[in-house]
Write a protein that holds these residues in place. Structure first.
Motif, PDB file in Angstrom:
ATOM      1  N   SER A 109       0.852  -1.188   0.000  1.00  0.00           N
ATOM      2  CA  SER A 109       0.000   0.000   0.000  1.00  0.00           C
ATOM      3  C   SER A 109       0.886   1.236   0.000  1.00  0.00           C
ATOM      4  CB  SER A 109      -0.881   0.000   1.256  1.00  0.00           C
ATOM      5  OG  SER A 109      -1.512   1.258   1.418  1.00  0.00           O
ATOM      6  N   ILE A 110       0.633   2.109  -0.964  1.00  0.00           N
ATOM      7  CA  ILE A 110       1.455   3.309  -1.122  1.00  0.00           C
ATOM      8  C   ILE A 110       0.607   4.517  -0.741  1.00  0.00           C
ATOM      9  CG2 ILE A 110       2.791   4.696  -2.749  1.00  0.00           C
ATOM     10  CD1 ILE A 110       3.047   2.165  -4.501  1.00  0.00           C
ATOM     11  N   GLY A 111       1.105   5.338   0.177  1.00  0.00           N
ATOM     12  CA  GLY A 111       0.352   6.514   0.634  1.00  0.00           C
ATOM     13  C   GLY A 111       0.956   7.795   0.085  1.00  0.00           C
ATOM     14  N   SER A 112       1.888   8.357   0.820  1.00  0.00           N
ATOM     15  CA  SER A 112       2.447   9.678   0.462  1.00  0.00           C
ATOM     16  C   SER A 112       3.016   9.712  -0.948  1.00  0.00           C
ATOM     17  CB  SER A 112       3.542  10.056   1.467  1.00  0.00           C
ATOM     18  OG  SER A 112       3.038   9.947   2.788  1.00  0.00           O
ATOM     19  N   ASP A 113       3.711   8.656  -1.321  1.00  0.00           N
ATOM     20  CA  ASP A 113       4.377   8.666  -2.636  1.00  0.00           C
ATOM     21  C   ASP A 113       3.361   8.685  -3.762  1.00  0.00           C
ATOM     22  OD1 ASP A 113       6.019   6.751  -4.913  1.00  0.00           O
ATOM     23  OD2 ASP A 113       7.028   8.472  -4.021  1.00  0.00           O
ATOM     24  N   ALA A 114       2.179   8.135  -3.498  1.00  0.00           N
ATOM     25  CA  ALA A 114       1.135   8.136  -4.526  1.00  0.00           C
ATOM     26  C   ALA A 114       0.631   9.562  -4.776  1.00  0.00           C
ATOM     27  CB  ALA A 114      -0.030   7.241  -4.100  1.00  0.00           C
ATOM     28  N   VAL A 115       0.617  10.362  -3.735  1.00  0.00           N
ATOM     29  CA  VAL A 115       0.189  11.768  -3.898  1.00  0.00           C
ATOM     30  C   VAL A 115       1.182  12.500  -4.792  1.00  0.00           C
ATOM     31  CG1 VAL A 115      -0.243  13.944  -2.702  1.00  0.00           C
ATOM     32  CG2 VAL A 115      -1.008  11.783  -1.671  1.00  0.00           C
TER      33      VAL A 115
END
Ligand code: 1PR
Length: 547
Positions: free
Chosen positions: A360-366
């Motif tokens: 699961s990718i959070g910040s990097d996806a933004v």
């Protein structure tokens, strides 16, 4: 009895969970790394990984193709899983022009369903209809066992597949072949190693099956296969989420924030300690969780490569938890304090090798979505989403969104997608949008959850984990307006998250948004509502859930 199981692993990806499942059943895994070793195999398992074309290329590169064809045509005991089933066929829409093993003279096709009405990949727990009685699928009193599926391509019932059809499954109006069998050759579209106790029991039945081809039942006609009722149904997933971080004593613990603040004011401001991650995960698996998510919530501070405890948690959890494990936190290009640079793909590889099924990718996806949109929605191939999806398949890539609700009086006030809300803002504002945050909610960015979800889907994400900071830890129920808005924006599965406080909230979010799964953390950790109680309540409301 010989307890050896030969595993054809051409090193493309995560076979740890399959090895763990086979060893859990008391068998020993013998890796097959050459055609010659394959010739000595008495019982072969093939977990195809990645795309059809890359699987066939890996078989050819490893010199396995002809040896595997010989093994199969000799009718020796074989268990293919997911892509390991698809490679038995002549070809696949996934990789036009690439030949399969051709054991079954039929193609694998792209799911013939309306992707705008049914999420693709077909991801989650679905039943099977048995068309060929065999020791592998014993009579179960009409009760269909549920298995975990995650795939975008299917085999259809037709004359060329008729003699092989063991079970079918229904999704999006399409009845597809979910397992094939002739004699000792058996293969499943679903993942038995991720299908809990039912899946382990199926693997065990194969491993203990007579190694001599039994007298086969007559094959049903295609018309019979298509006419069988009732249809199986994809069950919405109930997911337990474990936010994990080190506490003030340096121990890795399960914690839980209230709107992302994990420090317990009443408890002296210490990091809430809700238990040891592996023990908590095992408890939820035993309680019937359909998936488990670990979120390493301080990973934005340091590289996961140094987070050896987190990798160890995954290794231990995957030895006894046989449902899909998702791990998030710190999946991005990182530079360690000693200057070592790790790519996001390298970080993801470590997580997969340690037993994760999805990352699961959070910040990097933004960041990736902001750059993608600024670049005229042109892909570079350089984002973590693209790179991990290319190697492991899009179903292995989840994007975790951490938005906050923002009100506007007029839709013209912002350039972002907005919608009219049933709960106007403090000054009567009728519209709202959801700016996204990074670093665990610490930094707000000028991109809406709607635009982020669509951009990440375009970049190749396979699922959206949709949190909501306003609702997180409040027990006030999910933000169904947000979830419905995002569900309508994308064709990939959406997991509802944040705010669950009662069993009714799960029913509400499933019914009002069409989401594919509902996740909770606090109410399960605090045992305010037990996971089995949620499933029982959903059943009383007519929702099909995995028993
Ligand atoms: O940005 O790629 O390193 O990933 C960080 C990940 O960690 C993201 O998925 C982000 O959502 C998560 N995260 C970071 N800080 C926190 C925090 O709580 N301080 N957790 C955090 C987000 C979500 C869970 C749960 C639901 C349900 N919390 O708590 O998924 O909110 O909670 P509830 O049922 O108790 O309401 P990166």
């Amino acid at each position: 009895m010989d307890k050896r199981v030969w595993l054809l692993d051409y090193g493309a990806g995560n076979v740890r969970s399959l090895v763990n499942a086979i060893e859990k059943l008391g068998f020993t895994v013998v890796p097959v790394r050459s055609a010659d070793e394959l010739k000595h195999a008495d019982r072969l398992v093939f977990p195809g990984v990645g795309a059809f074309g890359s699987a066939m290329a890996n078989l050819e590169r490893g010199g396995f193709t002809q040896a595997l064809k010989d093994y199969l045509t000799a009718g020796r005991p074989f268990f293919g899983i997911c892509l390991g089933m698809q490679t038995l066929f002549a070809s696949s829409d996934e990789s036009p022009g690439i030949e399969g093993l051709g054991i079954i003279p039929a193609p694998v096709r792209l799911f013939p369903i309306a992707a705008d009405k049914h999420s693709v990949p077909h991801m989650g727990w679905n039943g099977v209809t048995v068309h060929k009685p065999s020791p592998l699928f014993p009579e179960n009193g009409g009760q269909t066992p549920y298995y975990y599926f995650v795939h975008s391509y299917v085999v259809l019932p037709e004359e060329a597949t008729r003699d092989w059809i063991a079970t079918t499954t229904d999704y999006g109006g399409c009845r597809f072949v979910s397992s094939v069998q002739r004699g000792n050759v058996f293969a499943t579209q679903f993942h038995p190693e991720k299908s809990g106790a039912e899946g382990l029991a199926l693997i065990e039945r194969f491993l203990n099956a007579p190694l001599v081809a039994p007298q086969e039942a007559a094959s049903p006609t295609v018309a019979d296969v298509l006419a069988r009722t009732p249809l199986t149904q994809l069950a919405p997933r109930i997911i337990a989420c474990l936010d994990v971080r080190t506490n003030d004593d340096g121990d890795l613990v399960v914690t839980k924030g209230d709107q992302y603040d994990v420090r317990d004011k009443a408890g002296g401001g210490h990091v809430r300690n809700l238990g040891k991650p592996v023990e908590v995960a095992r408890r939820y698996y035993d309680a019937g969780a359909d998936e488990i998510v670990f979120l390493n919530i301080t990973s934005f501070r340091n590289s996961p490569m140094k987070d050896v405890p987190m990798l160890e948690v995954l290794r231990l959890a995957s030895q006894s938890v046989f449902v899909p494990l998702t791990i998030g936190g710190g999946i991005r290009d990182t530079t360690d304090p000693d200057g070592t640079v790790y790519s996001a793909l390298h970080v993801a590889n470590e997580y997969f090798r340690s037993g994760a099924d999805k990352v699961s990718i959070g910040s990097d996806a933004v960041t990736a979505a902001e750059e993608f949109l600024a670049n005229g929605s042109v892909k570079t191939g350089k984002t973590a989403i693209e790179q991990i999806a290319h190697v492991y398949g899009r179903q292995a890539v989840v994007v975790s969104i951490d938005p906050k609700r923002a009100y506007v009086a007029s839709q013209a006030d912002v350039r972002h997608h907005t919608f009219e809300t049933a709960t106007p803002g403090p000054n009567g504002e009728r519209f709202c949008w959801y700016p996204c945050t990074v670093k665990g909610g610490r930094e707000t960015r000028d991109i809406g959850a709607y635009e982020l979800a669509k951009a990440c889907e375009a970049l190749g994400a396979g699922e959206i984990l949709l949190n909501c900071i306003d609702r997180d830890g409040t027990n006030s129920g999910y933000d169904t307006e947000l979830i419905r808005d995002i569900k309508q924006a994308v064709c990939i599965p959406v997991v509802a998250s944040s705010g669950a406080g009662r069993a009714e909230h799960f029913f509400q979010v499933l019914q009002q948004t069409g989401c594919d799964a509902a996740l909770a953390a606090g109410i399960f950790h605090r045992e305010e509502v037990l996971l089995p109680v949620v499933k029982q309540y959903l059943q009383t409301q007519g929702v099909v859930v995995r028993p």
